[in-house]
Design a protein around this motif. Structure first.
Motif, PDB file in Angstrom:
ATOM      1  N   ALA A   1       0.820  -1.213   0.000  1.00 56.62           N
ATOM      2  CA  ALA A   1       0.000   0.000   0.000  1.00 56.62           C
ATOM      3  C   ALA A   1       0.851   1.259   0.000  1.00 56.62           C
ATOM      4  CB  ALA A   1      -0.922  -0.001   1.221  1.00 56.62           C
ATOM      5  N   ASP A   2       2.167   1.131   0.160  1.00 59.62           N
ATOM      6  CA  ASP A   2       3.039   2.309   0.050  1.00 59.62           C
ATOM      7  C   ASP A   2       3.340   2.655  -1.409  1.00 59.62           C
ATOM      8  OD1 ASP A   2       4.973   0.495  -0.801  1.00 59.62           O
ATOM      9  OD2 ASP A   2       6.176   0.627   1.025  1.00 59.62           O
ATOM     10  N   LYS A   3       2.623   1.982  -2.338  1.00 50.70           N
ATOM     11  CA  LYS A   3       2.663   2.245  -3.786  1.00 50.70           C
ATOM     12  C   LYS A   3       3.898   1.669  -4.477  1.00 50.70           C
ATOM     13  CE  LYS A   3       0.366   6.666  -2.875  1.00 50.70           C
ATOM     14  NZ  LYS A   3       0.396   8.133  -3.086  1.00 50.70           N
ATOM     15  N   THR A   4       4.665   0.842  -3.756  1.00 50.77           N
ATOM     16  CA  THR A   4       5.878   0.285  -4.342  1.00 50.77           C
ATOM     17  C   THR A   4       5.828  -1.233  -4.391  1.00 50.77           C
ATOM     18  OG1 THR A   4       7.140   0.016  -2.278  1.00 50.77           O
ATOM     19  CG2 THR A   4       7.178   2.200  -3.332  1.00 50.77           C
ATOM     20  N   ILE A   5       6.738  -1.787  -5.198  1.00 50.00           N
ATOM     21  CA  ILE A   5       7.018  -3.220  -5.234  1.00 50.00           C
ATOM     22  C   ILE A   5       8.475  -3.387  -4.851  1.00 50.00           C
ATOM     23  CG2 ILE A   5       7.175  -5.269  -6.721  1.00 50.00           C
ATOM     24  CD1 ILE A   5       5.047  -3.863  -8.518  1.00 50.00           C
TER      25      ILE A   5
END
Length: 772
Positions: free
Chosen positions: A169-173
């Motif tokens: 959910a922090d927008k990263t992979i």
């Protein structure tokens, strides 16, 4: 690239709540996981039917994910593995549902479980911002933790190059080595990354709340971005019979099939949310959705559902679609706002708002008592002027609303015909679903407004009830609604005919943890306040000019809901707030009622006056101030949460607010209630923030000093909310357990089930203790 036409093949009914995850196992079997706290195994029977042969039970909260772990050394028959919002992972025997493995280690909800590439390896991810790698062959060994994300980890998979990938959910992979070392962080998505799928030995796919799909190499290079959904994408699955093919689903109520990067097929479902999707080895597609149903779609005509089922499905989809193509509530779909409009508070109790969610429309009602927009349901039927009907459980209705009370709680259908009495329908709905009685007016008001009925709801003596005590706003000249609870605590100085601090205690409404809505102090005796203002007006002195009776009357009218006022009246109120502190308290009482109004809230808490006013309120909490001023200053801060400007300023000053509350001493009962109410609103706002630990410290210090049952009850709700939702739950648990006075009181109260007067506190204490 053409894809054969997919049609409905089977409808699998058995779950009572949302199906949050579907997966496949051997021999074309289907696994499903649901909010009803169970998972199910569906075995194929005949050409196209499936039968529920095993139900897997054991979780204490809803089951969010499921997978099949193939046979391994320790479990040669394999395991059905589930993850839950109770923070645990369970492994079951496939055939009889007996629990074989319990894995504990996550500190928050487990949102994905996936087998690794090596035998006996299981990957899990959680809202606790970590993923874990478990060796089921040695389940007593601690798992490898993948730590580094700043928010919930929604998915974890193992790629072909001996690396792990996690989506957050922090927008990263993030890509990880097998030893837990971060290799790289992939950016590009602009919202939560919800799911991952291994595309081939060299690449993988991700999908996101930003309505996009990205194609990555195993080394982290973004090859392409695909668009097609109009809302959040929740799940993605590779299609084994279509070259470079995969399927996705999401919040727009649709399944989309992809080939070579192109969206080649769109399957509409008669639901709001399609939570999960998976593909069988024969290319059939399985979905789990918000209506609690598992559906199977196929491209093979031999497996198409019978004509009657197909026709019913098409009609249900058409009705859902038709509702979005017409005028709904007097508005065209294209004119309706998106969900961002819900960030702005409502203007009046019972105000309704239609919100466009993808191609569907939801209706929300503003609860002034809770200071929140409550989702009433989907606008599924045709407009009230139409002759169209919506089918529900074999009957036709003018409206069928889908009420989602809270995440984790059942979404409830509310059917209604315009020929029914809305109050009877609302009461039946409440009784049937065991909801708090305080919802009665809100539900009835919504039905009347949106069905455009001639009758109007009869307002209760106090409007919408306070969610804990039944206390609510004063509406002059209105009668009571049968069945609504009486107030349990009077506002200060608002007794019958006298401006005193007397209060009474009666029964309270049942609480839920975590709590997710702000509360307010609404009850008032405006005549008593007016009389006291007139008395003090003659004593202002110190160079302050006395006000005319007409000016005082206009100021008191600021307390009334939906009042009409001018800016000069606000200026008068601000001047009155400069009165000497010994005669200030009725002015504070007017202020705490006035700031419930959106426009007044914006003027009192604007950037020029607001910060200074907040500092002034905090100064009134000092030990040298009148107890009445202390208590009413806290009530003003509580009611500041009625609208965004006040909420933002209180939150900006939260460190000073918390410090002031810790320093309070010798509080009377009303002041105790005000203090814990303020802490409760802060807990609702900050529960999922890192600095919630500071708020918990304040509660741990204050609660042992609370003697009033109502105040203690509200404080426990605040503490329980933090324990349930804080990302630093472990630290808060430590704080509570390290306070012998509070911890012992919790344990004592949780066992005090014989005293009816303490039953609510006993129940709540049990819930809090269970979170420790």
């Amino acid at each position: 690239m053409a894809v054969p036409d997919y049609k409905l093949s089977a409808v699998l009914c058995g779950h009572s709540l949302d199906v949050r995850c579907v997966a496949t196992t051997k021999e074309f079997c289907i696994l499903s996981a649901s909010r009803d706290r169970t998972a199910k195994l569906w075995h194929p029977e005949g050409v196209k039917d499936f039968v529920n042969v095993v139900t897997y039970k054991g979780h204490r909260n809803f089951v969010s994910c499921v997978c099949w772990l193939p046979p391994c050394e320790a479990y040669p028959d394999g395991l059905v593995v589930t993850g839950s919002n109770d923070n645990t992972i369970l492994g079951y025997n496939l055939q009889d549902g007996v629990i074989q493995v319990t894995l504990e280690g996550h500190e928050n909800a487990v949102c994905s479980v996936t087998p690794g590439r090596d035998s006996g390896i299981l990957l899990s991810s959680s809202w606790d911002s970590t993923a874990k790698v478990w060796n089921i062959n040695a389940s007593r060994l601690p798992p490898l933790s993948l730590k580094g994300h700043q928010a919930a980890v929604w998915a974890a998979v193992e790629l072909f190059n001996n690396t792990y990938a996690t989506a957050s959910a922090d927008k990263t992979i993030k890509l990880w080595k097998k030893d837990g070392t971060v290799i790289s962080t992939l950016t590009g998505h602009t919202d939560c990354v919800r799911a991952l799928a291994v595309a081939n030995p060299e690449t993988f796919l991700s999908c996101s709340n930003d309505a996009s799909i990205k194609h990555w190499t195993n080394k982290g290079q973004c090859l392409n971005t695909y668009y097609g959904h109009s809302n959040y994408i929740y799940s993605i699955s590779m299609n084994p019979v279509v070259q470079q093919g995969f399927a996705t689903c999401g919040e727009d109520g649709a399944v989309r099939l992809w080939a070579g990067g192109d969206c080649v097929r769109d399957i509409r479902l008669p639901v709001q949310s399609v939570w999960s999707i998976t593909c069988l080895d024969n290319g059939d597609i399985v979905t789990g959705s918000s209506d609690g149903i598992v559906r199977v779609f196929t491209k093979d005509p031999a497996r198409y559902a019978d004509e009657a089922t197909l026709k019913q499905f098409e009609e249900d989809v058409a009705k859902m679609q038709a509702a979005t193509q017409q005028e709904i509530g007097g508005f065209k779909l294209s004119e309706l706002p998106g969900p961002e409009v819900l960030l702005e508070p409502g203007k009046a109790d019972g105000q309704t708002k239609l919100v466009r969610r993808g191609t569907n429309v939801k209706c929300y009602s503003w609860s002034a008592a809770e200071s929140t927009w409550n989702e009433i349901g989907d606008v599924m039927g045709t407009p009230p002027s139409s002759e169209g009907k919506t089918m529900y459980q074999g009957k036709e209705y003018d409206f069928v609303f889908s009420v989602d009370i809270k995440d984790g709680a059942p979404p409830i259908k509310l059917p209604f015909n315009k020929t029914e009495d809305p109050w009877v329908a609302a009461q039946a709905f409440i009784h049937k679903n065991n909801l708090p009685q305080v919802y009665l007016e809100q539900v009835a008001n919504f039905i009347i407004t949106n069905a455009k009925l001639d009758s109007q709801p009869v307002s209760s003596n106090n409007g919408f009830a306070d969610p804990f005590t039944g206390e609510s706003r004063y509406v002059p000249g209105s009668g009571s609604v049968p069945g609504l609870p009486p107030p349990s605590h009077a506002d200060p100085f608002t007794g019958s005919g006298a401006y005193t601090t007397a209060s009474t205690t009666t029964s309270r409404e049942k609480m839920l943890i975590p709590h997710d809505a702000y509360i307010r102090f609404d009850q008032a005796n405006l005549k008593a306040i007016h009389d006291k203002l007139k008395e003090f007006n003659s004593k202002v002195g110190d160079g302050l000019s006395a006000l005319t009776d007409e000016q005082l009357e206009t100021v008191v009218k600021l307390c009334e809901p939906n009042n009409v006022y001018n800016n000069e009246t606000i200026s008068i109120l601000k001047r009155m707030l400069e009165w000497p502190k010994e005669i200030l308290f009725p002015v504070l009482d007017v202020t705490r009622l006035a700031v419930r109004n959106k426009e007044i809230n914006g003027q009192i808490f604007d950037r020029s006056y607001g910060p200074t006013f907040i500092k002034y309120l905090l100064s009134l909490l000092g030990p040298d101030n009148l107890p009445a001023n202390q208590m009413l200053a806290m009530r003003v801060l509580v009611n500041a949460f009625s609208d965004l400007p006040g909420e933002m300023l209180v939150l900006a000053a939260r460190e000073s607010v918390v410090h002031s509350l810790i320093c309070l001493s010798q509080l009377n009962n009303n002041a105790q209630i005000a203090a814990t109410s303020l802490l409760l609103n802060l807990s609702v706002a900050l529960a999922q923030q890192p600095d919630s630990v500071d708020l918990a410290d304040c509660l741990v210090q204050l609660l042992p000093r609370i003697t009033d049952n109502e105040a203690y009850f509200r404080g426990l709700v605040a503490l329980g909310t933090l324990l349930a939702e804080s990302p630093n739950k472990l630290q808060i648990q430590t704080r509570v357990v390290s306070s012998p006075q509070l911890h012992n009181r919790l344990k004592k109260d949780s066992g005090n089930t014989m005293d009816q007067n303490c039953a609510k506190i006993a129940t709540l204490s049990q819930q809090v203790v269970s979170l420790l």
